[in-house]
Design a protein around this motif. Structure first.
Motif, short mmCIF file in Angstrom:
data_model
loop_
_atom_site.label_atom_id
_atom_site.label_comp_id
_atom_site.label_asym_id
_atom_site.label_seq_id
_atom_site.Cartn_x
_atom_site.Cartn_y
_atom_site.Cartn_z
N CYS A 108 5.73 8.92 -1.42
CA CYS A 108 7.18 8.45 -1.79
C CYS A 108 7.70 6.39 -1.52
O CYS A 108 8.66 6.18 -2.20
N LEU A 109 6.87 6.31 -0.94
CA LEU A 109 6.65 5.14 -1.06
C LEU A 109 6.54 4.01 -1.99
O LEU A 109 7.29 3.86 -2.84
N GLY A 112 9.22 5.82 -4.65
CA GLY A 112 10.69 4.98 -4.68
C GLY A 112 10.30 3.79 -6.09
O GLY A 112 11.57 3.60 -6.21
N SER A 164 10.04 11.24 -3.64
CA SER A 164 10.74 10.25 -3.47
C SER A 164 12.03 10.09 -3.96
O SER A 164 12.96 8.61 -2.79
N SER A 416 17.84 4.12 -3.72
CA SER A 416 16.44 4.47 -3.55
C SER A 416 15.58 3.92 -2.46
O SER A 416 14.84 4.15 -2.12
N GLN A 420 13.46 4.20 0.47
CA GLN A 420 12.02 4.38 1.24
C GLN A 420 11.90 3.35 2.26
O GLN A 420 11.37 3.68 3.18
#
Length: 489
Positions: A108-109, A112, A164, A416, A420
């Motif tokens: 996800c990080l 993002g 993400s 976003s 994040q």
């Protein structure tokens, strides 16, 4: 009379024009949140520590299976209902058992950072939403055939990478398709859809509790695939993004926006030509955001606040297994807590300041999380649910707040980044939960959640209030708005 009508018609803003259109499409876009919720919290069931019992009456059952002979105990459910039992991870290290969930949040990080700028620059909102939901669904299907924990973790990383920007892109696209009158309400619809996804996951997991975890992944991934296809063919691009990109004719051709050709406010957007010329590569929107000191300060403050909210928001459901109650019941109660959180956001978002709401609910979440350390049984579960409810409400508010803090040209990138930060708070949760499970009861884990969200929530006092204001389209326009508010103060 006709002249007056003409002047009124020219003064019509984009927000007013869009009020009566696009609501059904905005609702459909919001369904992406349901699939996001399922993929995010599916590990609560698939990565759970299964219950077991002794089969040898001559032995004394201990708290761990690692000290017992393999033939003296067995799982209560079939081995393939959890990765712990399927791949014999019951005696593995904290890092190993928490690897799949941590890989998901790490994805996800990474996603993002790399995918969010695409929605502001080259691809736009619609294409990014289509691609991310498509990849999220396909990676979920492939997860169902994982042969070992390493490939399983890699596919969870890919799923997190794609996921993400699903929620942020859907939220931005839906809010930009409607006017100011409906913006807050459309955002609330997204939160209701997330609640529906979370709650439906509990039901699906209970139905499939004696089936394979692979079946559970198929149940939540295949519908997402069909949704992504419909997004491509049914949903229009954001007219605001098209205008900022200089594609005026396409914006005017968007269903429900033909009247924009007579909208005097569009042609006078401050700095739109300058910012359009600055959009040269995929990270240009992020670069423009970071070049403005006021924007960077806002982003840093709201991201740190999001980090604290994220630790509690993801930590409570993932750590609920440490409370000793039935996991299906506990997760369902947590999912149901999302519903009143969305309702209270709907009721309060137009009545109270954003900063006040965030300060109140982060404080309540922090206090109740710390109370969990000292409670037992039902009271402990009740405190956990109240803490999670407050974190949910704070998360809803901070996302709506972030939409209003940043202009169209960088809105998706900014939102976003905030999202994040929320996820980054969740990255640390699996390790904390597993450590709390081995420590017994997870008291320290809940104390950490409470302290972090309480402290981070205080930073909203340094941010400007946005309630009742209109959203802007360029950084220059937002900068002028900020300078004017400072002069008035």
């Amino acid at each position: 009379m006709s002249d007056n009508n003409g002047q009124l018609h020219q003064a019509t803003t984009m927000d007013e024009i869009m009020d009566s259109s696009q609501l059904l499409q905005a609702f459909f876009i919001s369904l992406a949140w349901a699939f996001d919720a399922q993929q995010t919290f599916v590990s609560v069931f698939t990565d759970a520590q299964p219950s077991w019992h002794c089969t040898n009456s001559t032995l004394i059952c201990t708290a761990t299976t690692c000290t017992l002979p393999a033939e003296s105990w067995t799982w209560d459910y079939p081995k393939h209902t959890s990765i712990i039992s399927e791949w014999d991870l019951e005696c593995s290290s904290t890092a190993m058992t928490g690897l799949p969930a941590s890989a998901y949040f790490a994805g996800c990080l990474a996603g993002g950072f790399l995918l969010a700028p695409l929605a502001d620059s080259w691809f736009g909102r619609k294409k990014v939403l289509f691609l991310t939901t498509l990849i999220m669904s396909l990676s979920g299907v492939l997860t169902a055939v994982s042969p070992n924990v390493w490939i399983y973790s890699a596919l969870r990383f890919i799923c997190g990478f794609a996921r993400s920007t699903v929620c942020t892109t859907a939220l931005v696209l839906a809010s930009e398709l409607v006017g100011k009158r409906w913006r807050g309400r459309v955002s609330i619809i997204s939160f209701f859809c997330f609640t529906f996804g979370f709650l439906s996951l509990s039901v699906i997991a209970y139905i499939a509790r004696e089936l394979s975890l692979r079946v559970l992944y198929l149940f939540i991934s295949i519908p997402c695939f069909f949704y992504s296809v419909l997004v491509y063919f049914v949903i229009p691009e954001s007219p605001r993004w098209l205008l900022v990109r200089g594609r005026r004719e396409e914006a005017l051709g968007t269903p429900g926006n033909m009247e924009l050709s007579n909208c005097n406010g569009i042609s006078s957007m401050v700095g739109v030509e300058e910012e359009r010329n600055n959009i040269g590569d995929v990270f240009s929107a992020l670069r423009m955001l970071l070049e403005k000191k006021w924007a960077l300060r806002r982003l840093a403050l709201v991201m740190v606040t999001g980090f604290g909210i994220g630790m509690s928001y993801y930590g409570m459901p993932l750590g609920v297994g440490n409370l000793g109650s039935n996991i299906y019941f506990s997760v369902a109660i947590n999912a149901l807590a999302e519903l009143p959180a969305a309702l209270i956001t709907f009721v309060l978002i137009e009545r109270l300041n954003r900063r006040s709401l965030l300060l109140v609910f982060t404080s309540i979440s922090g206090v109740c999380s710390i109370i969990c350390v000292f409670m037992e049984g039902r009271w402990r579960l009740a405190a956990e649910v109240v803490s999670f409810f407050s974190a949910c409400t704070a998360c809803n508010v901070v996302l709506i707040y972030s939409i209003e803090l940043f202009p169209t040209s960088v809105r998706n990138s900014a939102l976003s980044m905030v999202r994040q930060a929320v996820v980054f708070g969740g990255v640390w949760v699996p390790m904390l939960v597993v450590a709390g499970r081995k420590e017994g009861g997870g008291g320290v884990t809940f104390a950490v959640f409470g302290i972090v969200i309480g402290c981070c929530g205080l930073l909203v006092c340094c941010l400007p209030e946005t309630r009742g204001g209109k959203i802007t389209d360029t950084l220059e326009e937002e900068g002028c708005k900020q300078r004017a508010s400072v002069k008035e103060a």
